[in-house]
Design a protein around this motif. Structure first.
Motif, PDB file in Angstrom:
ATOM      1  N   ASP A   1       0.837  -1.198   0.000  1.00  0.00           N
ATOM      2  CA  ASP A   1       0.000   0.000   0.000  1.00  0.00           C
ATOM      3  C   ASP A   1       0.876   1.255   0.000  1.00  0.00           C
ATOM      4  O   ASP A   1       2.023   1.204   0.445  1.00  0.00           O
ATOM      5  CB  ASP A   1      -0.851  -0.031   1.281  1.00  0.00           C
ATOM      6  N   ASP A   2       0.320   2.367  -0.452  1.00  0.00           N
ATOM      7  CA  ASP A   2       1.009   3.666  -0.391  1.00  0.00           C
ATOM      8  C   ASP A   2       2.402   3.581  -1.004  1.00  0.00           C
ATOM      9  O   ASP A   2       3.346   4.188  -0.502  1.00  0.00           O
ATOM     10  CB  ASP A   2       1.138   4.148   1.068  1.00  0.00           C
TER      11      ASP A   2
ATOM     12  N   ASP B   1       0.419   5.238  -4.374  1.00  0.00           N
ATOM     13  CA  ASP B   1      -0.147   6.174  -3.412  1.00  0.00           C
ATOM     14  C   ASP B   1      -0.879   7.308  -4.124  1.00  0.00           C
ATOM     15  O   ASP B   1      -0.445   7.798  -5.169  1.00  0.00           O
ATOM     16  CB  ASP B   1       0.959   6.754  -2.529  1.00  0.00           C
TER      17      ASP B   1
ATOM     18  N   GLU C   1      -4.771   4.512  -6.498  1.00  0.00           N
ATOM     19  CA  GLU C   1      -5.791   5.049  -5.592  1.00  0.00           C
ATOM     20  C   GLU C   1      -5.847   6.563  -5.766  1.00  0.00           C
ATOM     21  O   GLU C   1      -4.937   7.160  -6.333  1.00  0.00           O
ATOM     22  CB  GLU C   1      -5.514   4.643  -4.146  1.00  0.00           C
TER      23      GLU C   1
HETATM   24 CA    CA Z   1      -3.223   3.600   0.246  1.00  0.00          CA
END
Ligand code: CA
Ligand code: C2E
Ligand code: CA
Ligand code: CA
Length: 277
Positions: free
Chosen positions: A178-179, A201, A235
């Motif tokens: 993630d990110d 991210d 995202e």
């Molecule tokens: Ca994220």
């Protein structure tokens, strides 16, 4: 539901200083909220960019506080991490997410549900057994679940985290980083992790139309991920223009307000029906 900020809930500028009584009060309230089931789990759709089909959803925790209103997860999750409440919180999220996931699959909605794990979760040797127990109780299959981890969570005592991640991977759970690009990134760890997905991210995605640098970064991340055999989710997709750019760059999956903000289960079900119509 009050929608006072762009994120979809009121943001309270409470200062969670380590030693304030307010923080302690909130933590005992969070414990009670978990026990009383006063938390909510929202779901944000993830859509396959090339086909427009629903791919899955990310489960995002919400705390509807009786006097403070909706408190953002960015505020209570770091606090729960520091006070070790995160274990109970993660357990609550996993139970709820697996149960909802089982219901969707019973209804023929074939989606993958992403759950966020924190640093402390990745250093908890009980985690694999806990997850196995919840999976057995709810009847989900591990391949329906994606566990989201961050670079910084792994970097902290990486050997311990890797052992837990590998055990869950052997059980059939998928992992997502993630990110991506915001941690103390180490490509060496990227190589060692059994990942299926990389999430760009939102800080690199949101300005895609205005920033040449972000274009370069996003393209490079997509190529890196594809060369490592991973699929890529962007995202923070807030406009159609960004979605079209991502399509052009061969990004696999999009998540963001342009498609849908995170929704409570009943609204998510309506969204699914509408998107199929
Ligand atoms: Ca994220
Ligand atoms: P995250 O995992 O990076 O989740 C994505 C965040 O981006 C979510 O914020 C989501 O609402 C927001 N977002 C989605 N689309 C857009 C968009 O188009 N534009 C913008 N500006 N934002 C968008 P949220 O729900 O406030 O969650 C914040 C963070 O809290 C999450 O970031 C995650 O790190 C953490 N979090 C949320 N739920 C959980 C949980 O159940 N467990 C753990 N450990 N962490 C959680
Ligand atoms: Ca996430
Ligand atoms: Ca984030």
């Amino acid at each position: 539901i009050a929608q006072k900020s762009a994120k979809g809930y009121a943001l309270y500028e409470l200062s969670f200083d380590k030693h304030t009584p307010l923080r302690l009060t909130l933590m005992s309230e969070l414990r009670r909220a978990i026990e009383k089931n006063d938390l909510a789990l929202f779901y944000q759709p993830k859509v396959s960019i090339q086909t427009n089909e629903l791919y899955g959803a990310e489960a995002l925790a919400r705390w509807n506080h009786p006097t403070h209103g909706f408190i953002a997860p960015d505020e209570f999750i770091p606090m729960a991490e520091r006070t070790r409440m995160i274990k109970q919180l993660t357990q609550w999220v996993l139970k709820r997410a697996f149960r909802d996931c089982a219901t969707w699959h019973e209804q023929g909605i074939d989606i993958k549900i992403s759950v966020n794990l924190s640093t402390r979760d990745l250093h908890d040797p009980d985690l694999p057994d806990l997850i196995a127990g919840i999976a057995a109780a709810t009847g989900i299959k591990p391949e329906w679940i994606i566990l989201e981890i961050t670079e910084s969570a792994v970097m902290n005592e990486p050997e311990n985290a890797l052992a837990i991640i590998n055990r869950l991977h052997d059980m059939g759970y998928q992992f997502s980083i993630d990110d991506f690009g915001t941690g103390y990134s180490s490509l060496a760890y990227l190589k060692r992790l059994p990942l299926a997905e990389l999430k760009i991210d939102k800080s690199f995605v949101m300005d895609l139309m205005n920033s040449e640098n972000d274009v370069a970064i996003v393209k490079a991340i997509i190529n890196l991920a594809h060369n490592l055999g991973l699929y890529v989710t962007a995202e923070g997709v807030e406009t159609n223009a960004i979605l079209e750019k991502l399509k052009e760059y061969n990004c696999d999956i999009a998540q963001g307000y342009y498609l849908s903000k995170p929704l409570p289960v009943t609204e998510f079900n309506n969204w699914v029906k509408k998107s199929k119509a």
